[in-house]
Write an enzyme that holds these catalytic residues in place. Structure first.
Site, PDB file in Angstrom:
ATOM      1  N   ASP A 143      12.531   6.472 -11.219  1.00 24.09           N
ATOM      2  CA  ASP A 143      12.551   6.793 -12.575  1.00 24.09           C
ATOM      3  C   ASP A 143      13.217   5.624 -13.367  1.00 24.09           C
ATOM      4  O   ASP A 143      12.737   5.377 -14.493  1.00 24.09           O
ATOM      5  CB  ASP A 143      13.129   8.077 -12.841  1.00 24.09           C
ATOM      6  CG  ASP A 143      13.464   8.647 -14.330  1.00 24.09           C
ATOM      7  OD1 ASP A 143      12.280   8.826 -14.750  1.00 24.09           O
ATOM      8  OD2 ASP A 143      14.414   8.657 -14.615  1.00 24.09           O
ATOM      9  N   ASN A 167      28.206  -1.882   4.497  1.00 20.16           N
ATOM     10  CA  ASN A 167      26.776  -1.923   4.946  1.00 20.16           C
ATOM     11  C   ASN A 167      26.644  -1.024   6.063  1.00 20.16           C
ATOM     12  O   ASN A 167      27.505  -0.061   6.383  1.00 20.16           O
ATOM     13  CB  ASN A 167      26.549  -3.231   5.375  1.00 20.16           C
ATOM     14  CG  ASN A 167      27.288  -3.795   6.229  1.00 20.16           C
ATOM     15  OD1 ASN A 167      27.921  -3.065   7.273  1.00 20.16           O
ATOM     16  ND2 ASN A 167      27.682  -5.080   6.560  1.00 20.16           N
TER      17      ASN A 167
END
Length: 344
Positions: A219, A30
């Site tokens: 997309d 992270n």
């Protein structure tokens, strides 16, 4: 270099064991450098699958692959960080007629200081699936135990997990309830969202997300919307101007949302938004970062265009979006024809 050494598979006292090692990279962690739990779980399962598959193929007959059936409680004892080496050791500790128990330990090593600590322990159960018939579970080769009590303890663990699996399956069956879905070919039926945490590997050296990362996610969402609407193979035909309104920083959670706005006979227009929500600088609040319109077409098995199902409009707002989309469609069509005439 990702792998420090190839997986070592040895057989000790009749029990298969496996040791692998991998250095932790920025995309494993992270924003503050803690390795994701999912990364560690993936390494644990990979080690279990390798050793289980090797053991079950140590006999003659059908070749098989060990399929994960259950993971017992997994304890995360200490965090692991970028730059540390994860040592994953797996050992087969019990076999029934149709299943394999694998115990996995994960140790992190600081290669600068040489210090090591146990970070994870897990127990996994696998069943060997025949490669010739995926519905068939083959018989597991027996292992040799160094002491009789090892087999007895393993048998108790096997019976306990088997009973719990049965209870869980029954309980899951009770809570499944019918879900009312929107009507097919409506905006609500195909709309989709994706949530993604912007990590270090998504960003430039200045800590802002790469435009390509954002566009790829946009997309993907637009493609899901198009596929849900027509239930066929779909491809991107064009993308209108993508507007990057504001920068997205490392550590933001982004929500990428897509909705169908217009359909012609052979094309679909999907509007995609990217909203960013800072996890740390919460005073700035959630904001709209990127917007665009994607156009998709539907294809048959021979990659030829198929008619697109008409979009069913349910309210005034959807009708307005449809008319705006139709205007863009006619404008783009006119521009294509003009360009074609100029080339001739």
């Amino acid at each position: 270099m990702e792998m420090f050494r190839l997986p070592q598979v040895v057989k000790v006292s009749g029990l298969w064991s496996l040791v692998t090692a991998r250095i932790m990279r920025p995309d494993d962690a992270n924003i503050v450098g803690n390795v994701h739990g999912g990364t560690i779980l993936k390494m644990i399962e990979e080690a279990g699958c390798i050793i289980g598959t090797r053991h079950c193929n140590s006999q003659t007959g059908d070749r098989c692959v060990a399929a994960l059936a259950r993971v017992e409680r997994t304890d995360f004892l200490y965090p692991m960080f970028i730059g540390e080496v994860a040592h994953v050791s797996a050992e087969i500790t019990y076999t029934s007629k149709r299943s394999v128990e694998v115990q996995v330990n994960v140790v992190s090593e600081n290669i600068l200081t040489g210090s090591k600590k146990m970070t994870n322990k897990a127990t996994l159960w696998y069943v060997p699936i025949s490669l010739q018939n995926v519905d068939r579970i083959i018989e597991v080769p027996a292992i040799e135990y160094s002491r009789p009590e090892q087999e007895e303890r393993g048998k108790k663990r096997y019976e306990a997990q088997k009973l719990e699996r049965i209870e869980t399956k029954q309980r899951n069956g009770e809570i499944i309830t019918p879900v009312s879905l929107p009507e097919p070919f409506t905006v609500g039926f195909s709309q989709s969202s994706l949530i993604h945490l912007i990590g270090p590997s998504d960003c430039t050296l200045l800590g802002f997300v790469h435009g390509g990362v954002t566009m790829k996610l946009m997309d993907e969402v637009a493609g899901i919307v198009a596929a849900r609407h027509c239930k066929t193979n779909i491809v991107t035909a064009s993308v209108d101007a993508i507007n990057f309104h504001r920068k997205i920083k490392k550590g933001c959670v982004i929500t990428v949302s897509g909705r169908m706005t217009f359909t012609s006979n052979k094309s679909m227009e999907i509007e995609v938004f990217v909203d960013a929500d800072p996890l740390v600088e919460t005073e700035n609040g959630k904001y709209r970062a990127v917007t665009a319109f994607f156009t998709y077409i539907s294809l048959d098995k021979d990659n030829k265009p198929l008619p697109v199902p008409p979009l069913k409009l349910e309210n005034e707002e959807e009708r307005k979006h449809f008319e705006d989309g139709k205007a863009r469609y006619l404008q783009n069509k006119a521009k294509r024809l003009a360009d074609k005439e100029q080339k001739q």
